[in-house]
Design a protein around this motif. Structure first.
Motif, PDB file in Angstrom:
ATOM      1  N   ILE A   1      -1.079   1.189  -3.573  1.00 56.30           N
ATOM      2  CA  ILE A   1      -0.666   2.374  -2.829  1.00 56.30           C
ATOM      3  C   ILE A   1      -1.257   2.281  -1.434  1.00 56.30           C
ATOM      4  O   ILE A   1      -2.477   2.287  -1.252  1.00 56.30           O
ATOM      5  CB  ILE A   1      -1.155   3.651  -3.541  1.00 56.30           C
ATOM      6  CG1 ILE A   1      -0.569   3.709  -4.937  1.00 56.30           C
ATOM      7  CG2 ILE A   1      -0.799   4.891  -2.733  1.00 56.30           C
ATOM      8  CD1 ILE A   1      -1.143   4.775  -5.812  1.00 56.30           C
ATOM      9  N   SER A   2      -0.374   2.199  -0.445  1.00 48.91           N
ATOM     10  CA  SER A   2      -0.846   2.063   0.931  1.00 48.91           C
ATOM     11  C   SER A   2      -0.594   3.313   1.759  1.00 48.91           C
ATOM     12  O   SER A   2      -1.206   3.485   2.806  1.00 48.91           O
ATOM     13  CB  SER A   2      -0.178   0.855   1.597  1.00 48.91           C
ATOM     14  OG  SER A   2       1.225   1.029   1.575  1.00 48.91           O
ATOM     15  N   SER A   3       0.304   4.192   1.312  1.00 46.12           N
ATOM     16  CA  SER A   3       0.570   5.412   2.067  1.00 46.12           C
ATOM     17  C   SER A   3       0.874   6.554   1.105  1.00 46.12           C
ATOM     18  O   SER A   3       0.996   6.357  -0.108  1.00 46.12           O
ATOM     19  CB  SER A   3       1.758   5.197   3.011  1.00 46.12           C
ATOM     20  OG  SER A   3       2.940   5.035   2.254  1.00 46.12           O
ATOM     21  N   LEU A   4       1.015   7.743   1.665  1.00 45.43           N
ATOM     22  CA  LEU A   4       1.304   8.909   0.842  1.00 45.43           C
ATOM     23  C   LEU A   4       2.686   8.839   0.208  1.00 45.43           C
ATOM     24  O   LEU A   4       2.911   9.364  -0.881  1.00 45.43           O
ATOM     25  CB  LEU A   4       1.184  10.185   1.676  1.00 45.43           C
ATOM     26  CG  LEU A   4      -0.245  10.587   2.037  1.00 45.43           C
ATOM     27  CD1 LEU A   4      -0.234  11.808   2.940  1.00 45.43           C
ATOM     28  CD2 LEU A   4      -1.047  10.885   0.791  1.00 45.43           C
ATOM     29  N   GLU A   5       3.648   8.181   0.865  1.00 41.16           N
ATOM     30  CA  GLU A   5       4.984   8.039   0.289  1.00 41.16           C
ATOM     31  C   GLU A   5       4.929   7.223  -1.004  1.00 41.16           C
ATOM     32  O   GLU A   5       5.616   7.532  -1.982  1.00 41.16           O
ATOM     33  CB  GLU A   5       5.951   7.372   1.280  1.00 41.16           C
ATOM     34  CG  GLU A   5       6.333   8.244   2.463  1.00 41.16           C
ATOM     35  CD  GLU A   5       5.279   8.208   3.577  1.00 41.16           C
ATOM     36  OE1 GLU A   5       4.586   7.170   3.726  1.00 41.16           O
ATOM     37  OE2 GLU A   5       5.132   9.216   4.277  1.00 41.16           O
ATOM     38  N   ASP A   6       4.100   6.160  -1.003  1.00 38.32           N
ATOM     39  CA  ASP A   6       3.948   5.348  -2.214  1.00 38.32           C
ATOM     40  C   ASP A   6       3.336   6.172  -3.348  1.00 38.32           C
ATOM     41  O   ASP A   6       3.699   6.031  -4.512  1.00 38.32           O
ATOM     42  CB  ASP A   6       3.071   4.121  -1.936  1.00 38.32           C
ATOM     43  CG  ASP A   6       3.693   3.182  -0.923  1.00 38.32           C
ATOM     44  OD1 ASP A   6       4.930   3.260  -0.740  1.00 38.32           O
ATOM     45  OD2 ASP A   6       2.957   2.375  -0.329  1.00 38.32           O
TER      46      ASP A   6
END
Length: 160
Positions: A5-10
């Motif tokens: 998970i690299s961002s909030l969308e992920d």
């Protein structure tokens, strides 16, 4: 599920996938002899209930249920979860009941039969829950208080 998970969308996509996978799983709970066990309670009565496939015989403390509970109302209370689930003459019920009076024991037995039916056939849970058979009736006798005649009743007042 080892996703990076690299961002909030992920994070949002992972949460929706895991929520779909966490659907309630209904599992049958049986002992070594193929029976479902449950404990039912009402007032001060406790009922231990075992259910197995059979021809509808209900035994309470070694006696037939209509000999143990002589009043037709109490016999009807025992039958309620079985009738609601449409499982009349399909299960044998063996129960031991202790504590309380006959009315409380019948209520405890109804609660225990309902719980045991859900352990044997988890898909019956919705029907029994809707009928209110899985909820433990928590009403118990209120304790007597110091300085009172009963739980709430005061001693008779004397003006002189």
């Amino acid at each position: 599920m080892a996703e990076i998970i690299s961002s909030l969308e992920d994070l949002g996509s992972v949460a929706t996938v895991s929520a779909a996978n966490d659907a309630p799983v209904h599992v049958q709970k049986l002992d070594d002899q193929g029976r479902a066990y449950a404990t039912g309670k009402r007032k001060n009565a406790i009922a231990r209930v075992w259910i197995k496939p059979g021809n509808g015989k209900i035994t309470v403390n070694g006696k037939d249920y209509d000999a143990f509970f002589a009043r037709p109302v109490l016999q009807m209370i025992l039958q309620q979860p079985i009738v609601a689930a449409s499982r009349v003459d399909q299960y044998d019920v063996v129960a031991t009941v202790s504590g309380g009076g006959l009315s409380g024991q019948a209520g405890a037995l109804r609660h225990g039969i309902s719980q045991a039916l859900t352990h044997f056939e988890p898909e019956l849970r919705a029907v029994l829950k809707k009928g209110g058979f899985l909820t433990r009736d928590s009403r118990v006798v209120e304790r007597k208080k110091y300085g009172r005649a009963k739980a709430r009743r005061s001693f008779q007042f004397s003006k002189r």
